[in-house]
Structures are given as structure tokens and as C-alpha cells.
Design a protein around this motif. Structure first.
Motif, short mmCIF file in Angstrom:
data_model
loop_
_atom_site.label_atom_id
_atom_site.label_comp_id
_atom_site.label_asym_id
_atom_site.label_seq_id
_atom_site.Cartn_x
_atom_site.Cartn_y
_atom_site.Cartn_z
N ARG A 193 -4.38 -12.48 -1.66
CA ARG A 193 -3.03 -12.83 -1.19
C ARG A 193 -1.98 -12.31 -2.17
N ASP A 194 -2.26 -12.43 -3.44
CA ASP A 194 -1.33 -11.92 -4.46
C ASP A 194 -1.13 -10.42 -4.30
N VAL A 195 -2.22 -9.72 -4.04
CA VAL A 195 -2.14 -8.27 -3.87
C VAL A 195 -1.30 -7.91 -2.65
N LEU A 196 -1.48 -8.64 -1.55
CA LEU A 196 -0.70 -8.37 -0.34
C LEU A 196 0.77 -8.70 -0.56
N ASP A 197 1.07 -9.76 -1.30
CA ASP A 197 2.46 -10.06 -1.63
C ASP A 197 3.06 -8.94 -2.47
N THR A 198 2.25 -8.38 -3.37
CA THR A 198 2.70 -7.24 -4.17
C THR A 198 3.00 -6.04 -3.30
N ALA A 199 2.12 -5.78 -2.33
CA ALA A 199 2.34 -4.66 -1.41
C ALA A 199 3.62 -4.85 -0.61
N LEU A 200 3.88 -6.08 -0.18
CA LEU A 200 5.10 -6.35 0.57
C LEU A 200 6.34 -6.14 -0.29
N ARG A 201 6.27 -6.56 -1.55
CA ARG A 201 7.42 -6.35 -2.45
C ARG A 201 7.66 -4.86 -2.67
N LEU A 202 6.58 -4.10 -2.80
CA LEU A 202 6.72 -2.66 -2.99
C LEU A 202 7.31 -1.99 -1.75
N LEU A 203 6.97 -2.49 -0.57
CA LEU A 203 7.55 -1.94 0.64
C LEU A 203 9.07 -2.13 0.64
N VAL A 204 9.52 -3.29 0.13
CA VAL A 204 10.96 -3.54 0.03
C VAL A 204 11.60 -2.55 -0.93
N SER A 234 7.39 5.37 0.19
CA SER A 234 6.66 5.81 -1.01
C SER A 234 5.47 4.93 -1.36
N LEU A 235 5.22 3.89 -0.58
CA LEU A 235 4.11 2.99 -0.89
C LEU A 235 2.78 3.74 -0.90
N THR A 236 2.05 3.62 -2.00
CA THR A 236 0.74 4.25 -2.11
C THR A 236 -0.27 3.24 -2.63
N SER A 270 -2.12 -4.84 -10.92
CA SER A 270 -3.07 -4.84 -12.04
C SER A 270 -4.52 -4.93 -11.55
N CYS A 271 -4.84 -4.08 -10.59
CA CYS A 271 -6.23 -3.98 -10.12
C CYS A 271 -6.54 -2.51 -9.91
N SER A 272 -7.78 -2.20 -9.65
CA SER A 272 -8.18 -0.81 -9.47
C SER A 272 -8.02 -0.37 -8.02
N LYS A 273 -7.85 0.95 -7.83
CA LYS A 273 -7.80 1.47 -6.47
C LYS A 273 -9.13 1.23 -5.75
N ASP A 289 -3.93 2.70 5.74
CA ASP A 289 -3.65 2.00 7.00
C ASP A 289 -4.24 0.60 7.00
N GLY A 290 -5.42 0.46 6.39
CA GLY A 290 -6.04 -0.87 6.30
C GLY A 290 -5.22 -1.81 5.45
N LEU A 291 -4.68 -1.30 4.36
CA LEU A 291 -3.82 -2.11 3.50
C LEU A 291 -2.54 -2.49 4.25
N LEU A 292 -1.94 -1.53 4.95
CA LEU A 292 -0.72 -1.81 5.72
C LEU A 292 -1.00 -2.84 6.81
N THR A 293 -2.15 -2.69 7.47
CA THR A 293 -2.52 -3.67 8.50
C THR A 293 -2.62 -5.07 7.91
N ALA A 294 -3.27 -5.17 6.76
CA ALA A 294 -3.44 -6.47 6.12
C ALA A 294 -2.10 -7.07 5.70
N THR A 295 -1.17 -6.24 5.23
CA THR A 295 0.13 -6.76 4.82
C THR A 295 0.91 -7.28 6.03
#
Length: 213
Positions: free
Chosen positions: A15-26, A31-33, A42-45, A56-62
Motif C-alpha cells: 500500500r505504501d508503494v502504491l501511495d508513492t506511485a500515486l504521489r509521483l503521478l501527481v 514521466s512515471l517509471t 526505497s525498494c528494488s525494481k 501497466d500492472g503497476l498503473l492498474t494497481a494504483t
């Protein structure tokens, strides 16, 4: 990735990672990668790929994680009273207005609109499938329960949902996307949720001579 109904199965770390992805989208939009999310979270790819698959899977989850914040208050599917039906509809409307007016949802929708038909990725379809369409799927059982209990009268649940959705949304989303702020304070959201529900019940509520005895 799990659908919105299963978002509760995510670990706190995910959940923390998805919140991070959402903040980066803002902040970054197009440019979100995966690398940027991994760095900020602070995690690995490799971990991101394991959890969510590709970008796309990450975007779907967010999108699913954001949409999961619009809750549908459980109702008695066999015997639903008007008070419970009203509370469920008001709660849905309230949550949707809170979510759609957030910076993250505005940014996500702007990116999705910018990508629509561009061939860049499937974000437009992802937002539709896991946002609007998924939310309809979650509310329709409440509408059907209201019909079975004799409190609602309609022929098609999709049409009834679209009417309710339109009464809640009005011009709010387009104004937000164009940079206008339609005054969605907590008090305004509460008032709008009640108004939309009452308008919907005025349109689809059963008259006394139509109610199930």
C-alpha cells in the motif's frame, strides 16, 4: 493484480508503494517509471515486477487502490429498508466526491486522457475498467437489492447507475480536470451526496402503490 474488491489483501508495504506511485503521478505525470517508483519507495525494481508485473500492472494497481477508497456500505440483500438504502447511496456518493477531487485522482485522469488513443500505454482503458466500470459493478447489487425490496423501480441497472453517477458528478470532474475548484469542502461534499441521493430516489423511488407488500 487483484481487483478493487481485494485491495484489502495488500500488505502495508505494498500500500505504501502504491501511495508513492500515486504521489509521483501527481508530480511527474507521463514521466512515471518503475525505476522512479522503486527509488522513491526505497525498494528494488525486481520487487515491483514481482508484485505488479510490468508498468501497466503497476498503473492498474494504483488505479484499483485509488478506486477502493470509494466504499459501498453493505446492505441486507434479501430485505433492504429505505434508511439503509439511502445511507449506502449517500456513502458511495460522499466517498466518490472525496476521491475524485483529490490531487492524485485529478493527476491520474489527466494522464489517462492525454494517453487515450496515443498508443503510449493502456492507461485510459485501465482507468475505465478499474475505475468507473468497477465502481458500477460494486454499486449495482445495492440498486438491485433496492429493486427487489420494492424501494426502487427501474428496468436496467446500468441506466439507473448512470443516472445516479451523473447526479453525483454533475460538472465536477471536468471542472477539476480543467483546473477549476468547484468548492468541494467537507460540508459541500456531504450536502452534494445527500442532494444527489434524494434526486435519484425522486426519479427511481417506488410510489406507495408500487411498493412490494
Amino acid at each position: 493484480m487483484a481487483d478493487t474488491a481485494e485491495m484489502g489483501e495488500l500488505t502495508p508495504r505494498q500500500r505504501d508503494v502504491l501511495d508513492t506511485a500515486l504521489r509521483l503521478l501527481v508530480e511527474e505525470g507521463d514521466s512515471l517509471t518503475m525505476a522512479a517508483v522503486a527509488r522513491r519507495a526505497s525498494c528494488s525494481k525486481e520487487t515491483l515486477y514481482k508484485w505488479f508485473g510490468d508498468r501497466d500492472g503497476l498503473l492498474t494497481a494504483t488505479v484499483q487502490w485509488q478506486a477502493s477508497k470509494v466504499r459501498v456500505v453493505p446492505v441486507d440483500q434479501k430485505k433492504l429498508d429505505l434508511v439503509s438504502l439511502t445511507e449506502s447511496l449517500e456513502g458511495y456518493a460522499r466517498d466518490w466526491l472525496k476521491v475524485i477531487s483529490s490531487d492524485t485522482s485529478v493527476a491520474l485522469n489527466r494522464v489517462a486522457i492525454g494517453h487515450a488513443g496515443s498508443g503510449k500505454d493502456n492507461l485510459g482503458a485501465i482507468v475505465l475498467d478499474n475505475g468507473r466500470f468497477a465502481l458500477a459493478k460494486r454499486l449495482k447489487p445495492v440498486l438491485d437489492a433496492g429493486k427487489r425490496s420494492g424501494h426502487l423501480v427501474f428496468e436496467d441497472a446500468e441506466t439507473a447507475f448512470r443516472t445516479f453517477f451523473g447526479l453525483v458528478a454533475r460538472d465536477v470532474q471536468i471542472r477539476l480536470l480543467l483546473g477549476d475548484w468547484p468548492g468541494l469542502t467537507e460540508a459541500a461534499i456531504e450536502s452534494d451526496a445527500i442532494r444527489a441521493t434524494q434526486q435519484f430516489l425522486a426519479l427511481y423511488g417506488a410510489r406507495k402503490d408500487q411498493q412490494v407488500q
